[in-house]
Structures are given as C-alpha cells and as structure tokens.
Design an enzyme around this catalytic site. Sequence first.
Site, mmCIF file in Angstrom:
data_model
loop_
_atom_site.group_PDB
_atom_site.id
_atom_site.type_symbol
_atom_site.label_atom_id
_atom_site.label_comp_id
_atom_site.label_asym_id
_atom_site.label_seq_id
_atom_site.Cartn_x
_atom_site.Cartn_y
_atom_site.Cartn_z
ATOM 1 N N CYS A 14 48.180 79.579 37.304
ATOM 2 C CA CYS A 14 47.973 78.115 37.522
ATOM 3 C C CYS A 14 49.282 77.453 37.186
ATOM 4 O O CYS A 14 49.991 77.279 37.907
ATOM 5 C CB CYS A 14 46.959 77.678 36.548
ATOM 6 S SG CYS A 14 46.064 76.121 37.705
ATOM 7 N N LYS A 42 49.336 83.439 29.567
ATOM 8 C CA LYS A 42 49.938 82.031 30.236
ATOM 9 C C LYS A 42 50.984 81.636 29.284
ATOM 10 O O LYS A 42 50.780 81.122 28.177
ATOM 11 C CB LYS A 42 48.671 81.193 30.413
ATOM 12 C CG LYS A 42 49.206 79.902 31.158
ATOM 13 C CD LYS A 42 47.873 79.043 31.512
ATOM 14 C CE LYS A 42 48.159 78.126 32.478
ATOM 15 N NZ LYS A 42 47.157 77.142 32.796
ATOM 16 N N GLU A 66 41.085 81.793 36.965
ATOM 17 C CA GLU A 66 41.381 81.478 35.740
ATOM 18 C C GLU A 66 40.460 81.130 34.836
ATOM 19 O O GLU A 66 39.224 79.995 35.406
ATOM 20 C CB GLU A 66 42.514 80.320 35.799
ATOM 21 C CG GLU A 66 42.839 79.928 34.592
ATOM 22 C CD GLU A 66 44.002 78.725 34.198
ATOM 23 O OE1 GLU A 66 44.285 78.653 33.400
ATOM 24 O OE2 GLU A 66 43.890 78.173 35.301
#
Length: 272
Positions: free
Chosen positions: A161, A124, A41
Amino acid sequence: MRLALAQLGVEGGEPETNLERALEAIDDAAERGADLVALPEIFTVGYFAFDRYADSAEGLAGPTLSRIAEAAANRGINVLAGTVVEDLAETAATTDVPTPADEGLANTAVLFDRSGDRRAVYRKHHLFGYESSEARLLVPGENLEGAIAELEGFTVATTTCYDLRFPELYREFAERGVTLVLVPSAWPYPRVEHWTTLSRARAIENQQYVATINGSGEFPDATLLGRSTVFDPWGTTLASAADEPALVLAELDLGRVERVREEFPALRDRRR
C-alpha cells in the site's frame, strides 16, 4: 504465469467472515487455472479496524496463516497471504523467522508455494500516519532479507500500500533481480489518481510487472476504492477491476521483462 488478484469484500472487525472469503477466493482462483493468487492488505480484520488489531494478531505459525498454507497445499496453488496483523513476540517464540523487534505488531505479507511452504515474509516498511493509527500501533519492517522468492520462473517481491509512494524501495528490488512486485493494499477514496499513477510509475521506471491487490468495502471513516490492477513492464494495464469484489486474472510472460529492458535500456543507462 497466470496471476489472480482476489479483490475481497472486507468487513471491519470480522476476521472469520473475511478469512472464509479469502479461502473461497483461493478455491476460485485454483478452479480458474491460476498459478498464484494474492490477497489484500489486512484482509483478516480490515485495515481501518484499528481497535481490533491487538486481539486479532497472530504469529506466523498461527491459525489464520496455517489455514491459508493448508489451502495452498490442498489446491496446489501459490498464495500471497495479502497482509495480516502479526504478533512479533509469538512469531519469535514459535518460528525461526527473524523479527524486527522482540515484541509488538507488524503489517506482514507471507508468500506460500504450491506445497503450502512459507517462501517469503515481508513486513510493511513505510507505515501510514495520515489520518491513520498504523504508525502508532505497528513496528515497521527493517530489511528485505527473506522477502524475495523464486516462483514459477519469476523473482517475486511484495510491498504494501503506502510503500507505493517510496520509489527507492522498488528500485532496490529491481536491483535484486525482481521481475514481479505484488502490492496488497487497503487504498481508500478519494485518492484514485494517486493509486493508478503511482502503481503504473513503479512498473515503468523499474521495467517489471506490478500487481496491486486492493480490498473492497466500507468502514466508518473510509471506503476502499478497489481497482486492483496488473501492469506490465511497459506500464500497460493487463487486467483490472472496478470497486466491487472481484477476481482479476492476467497472463504474465516472463520474457516480456527481458524484452522491454533490452528494447528500452533505461536501467542500464542509469547514472549514480
């Protein structure tokens, strides 16, 4: 499929250094016979370098992703460009890829195939607010269209994440036929058990491969814990790293997903 996870040493605020490390990892993965290599990331400027997000942001046709695409084509390897800070206005002006807003920044993963062609884009969905500036600085992804790709016989998706804490996202991907989820991350100490437990749970409950690609390195307020890992559809660890930079390699068997789902038909037994 031979999968490589590039657990890079990420230096905060040093995009050129980090990009060179990413390109070296792509070369290394190709030399070691990988079909697909995945990066962490915000591997460019570093997740915790929040003050550098704006000046490091680029559109999807910008120089950083162009160099990743070129490396994929030159080495004949599929590449997940972990995530980068995307300039949505620039993307809208230079590509035909839909954006969730006309302007702003996003935390965006891009999947390139062996020819260097863009195959999937994932922004995301769940932005981290706990002791983080991410939720204040970035625009969340709004839909999953264009986030899934057929690759080497697998149906591949990406989450990022903090998304690991939201199982409904992974179930939706499973319902769309996804057999492999790649999870570029910047997961810090001390939440080691969360990292391992959540990742394994997402694999077990959806009976699919889950590969977590973390970074390695220290920032003023955080230290990344590494531990990039590949879990099979039974939740078994196929390969993993410690907290130092590493290239994690694992062999993925597409038939394994079908066999696990047939042997233990939890998805079929689900009631709504």
